[in-house]
Structures are given as structure tokens and as C-alpha cells.
Design an enzyme around this catalytic site. Sequence first.
Site, short mmCIF file in Angstrom:
data_model
loop_
_atom_site.label_atom_id
_atom_site.label_comp_id
_atom_site.label_asym_id
_atom_site.label_seq_id
_atom_site.Cartn_x
_atom_site.Cartn_y
_atom_site.Cartn_z
CG ASP A 113 -2.03 0.92 1.22
OD1 ASP A 113 -2.19 1.61 0.21
OD2 ASP A 113 -2.76 1.02 2.22
CG PHE A 162 -11.04 -1.67 3.45
CD1 PHE A 162 -10.02 -1.08 4.18
CD2 PHE A 162 -11.49 -2.93 3.83
CE1 PHE A 162 -9.47 -1.73 5.28
CE2 PHE A 162 -10.94 -3.58 4.92
CZ PHE A 162 -9.93 -2.97 5.65
C1 PRP Z 1 -0.55 -5.37 5.33
C2 PRP Z 1 0.36 -6.11 4.35
C3 PRP Z 1 1.67 -5.39 4.47
C4 PRP Z 1 1.26 -3.99 4.84
C5 PRP Z 1 1.34 -3.14 3.62
O1 PRP Z 1 -0.38 -5.90 6.60
O2 PRP Z 1 0.47 -7.47 4.66
O3 PRP Z 1 2.49 -5.97 5.45
O4 PRP Z 1 -0.09 -4.01 5.29
O5 PRP Z 1 1.05 -1.82 3.93
P1 PRP Z 1 2.05 -0.62 3.62
O6 PRP Z 1 2.56 -0.82 2.21
O7 PRP Z 1 1.17 0.59 3.75
O8 PRP Z 1 3.15 -0.63 4.63
P2 PRP Z 1 -1.35 -5.54 7.83
O9 PRP Z 1 -0.72 -4.43 8.61
O10 PRP Z 1 -2.73 -5.31 7.32
O11 PRP Z 1 -1.25 -6.84 8.72
P3 PRP Z 1 -1.80 -8.33 8.40
O12 PRP Z 1 -0.97 -8.89 7.28
O13 PRP Z 1 -1.60 -9.10 9.68
O14 PRP Z 1 -3.26 -8.20 8.02
#
Ligand code: PRP
Length: 189
Positions: A113, A162
Site C-alpha cells: 500500500d 478497501f
Molecule cells: C498489510 C500487508 C503489508 C502492509 C502493507 O499488513 O500485509 O504488510 O499491510 O502496507 P504498507 O505498504 O502501507 O506498509 P497488515 O498491517 O494489514 O497486517 P496483516 O498482514 O496481519 O493483516
Amino acid sequence: MTRPLPEGYAWLSDEIQEVLFSAEMLQRRVAELGSAISIDYAGRNPLLVGVLKGVLPFMADLLRAITIHVEVDFIAVSSYTPEARERGIVRLVKDLEMPLAGRHVLFVEDVIDTGLTLSYLLRNLRARQPASLEVCALFDKPAHRLIGIPLKYKGFDLPDRFVVGYGLDYHERYRNLPFVALLRAQVLG
Ligand code: PRP
């Protein structure tokens, strides 16, 4: 709904607005990624590194789509505090078990993201001196990108919405769906 909910999921129709990627679409793309990785890493015994927890379904399917010797390890990070997020800092809550020195490491993510998590983790892993370090992400959500990420393998681009399913959650729910979908606005509150 343009793509209907698959059999057995009609009970979710009050929560799911639209199926964006069916299980078949996901499996087809994961098989293609697995084939490409098998060719590119032939004879190099790659180590796949995943960030918990969202990557679990993708990692499980990708591993089975790879037809060469491959090893796997996981890392877990804490959610950002708003201040840490601005500074691009992520806290490791579970480190890898395997040493990376001299290994061909392929970092596997469910979604990128802002890119902040991955950017931090790539710096951290690079310091362990792997022979190579590349990134494979199932979903790329470029709308909020704050930092450039070199992606060697990418499944799909995601719209700035989302989405849940296939590992992606909303308050820990929906990770178990075999497809990826948009939630209805009333569920998001
Ligand atoms: C998600 C995904 C990445 C991160 C990406 O994890 O797995 O690790 O967000 O976001 P960014 O590019 O903005 O840093 P999340 O924090 O949702 O945890 P999860 O995998 O346990 O759901």
C-alpha cells in the site's frame, strides 16, 4: 453484483458488495507466478520470506505452484503507531529463524500500500547480506504509495478501495475467503 458470490457464500451478501477477484482468477495468476519463479530461480534454492498474517493463503498457494526446491520462513511486525508510521518504522515482533547470508531471498507480500512496511523490512533484510533480494506481491495498491518499491513479481493492481479476502482482513475477519471482494459501506461504518 457483476461477479456473483460463489456457491456457499450467499450468507455474505449483506456484507460483500462485489467480488473483485474470483478464486479461479487468483489461482490462475498464482500458478503463473509460481512458474516464473521456478524458471528464474532454478538451481538457486530460494528462501521465500513472508510477513504474517495476510500473506498466509498466498504463500501456501505460491509454494505449491513452485516446482523447484524452495524453503520458507516468516516474519511478523507490529501495527504502526501514527508517529512511527510517519517515520517509516516498523517493530519486528517475530524475526526469521533462518540466516539469510548468501541466500537467494524472495520477499512475499499480500499487498503493498504505502510501501513503508516493505521498505523498512527490505533495509533490515539487506543488512543480513543475502546473495539476492527480490519482491513478489500479489496485490499492488499504488494510490497511496509513499516510497518506491522494486517489484520483481506482481499479481494484480488493486483499486483504491478497501478489499478483503484471501488473507486480507477487516478487524481480523474475511481472511479465509478464497476470493477477494469489496465490503459494503455499512460494514466499514
Ligand atoms: C498489510 C500487508 C503489508 C502492509 C502493507 O499488513 O500485509 O504488510 O499491510 O502496507 P504498507 O505498504 O502501507 O506498509 P497488515 O498491517 O494489514 O497486517 P496483516 O498482514 O496481519 O493483516
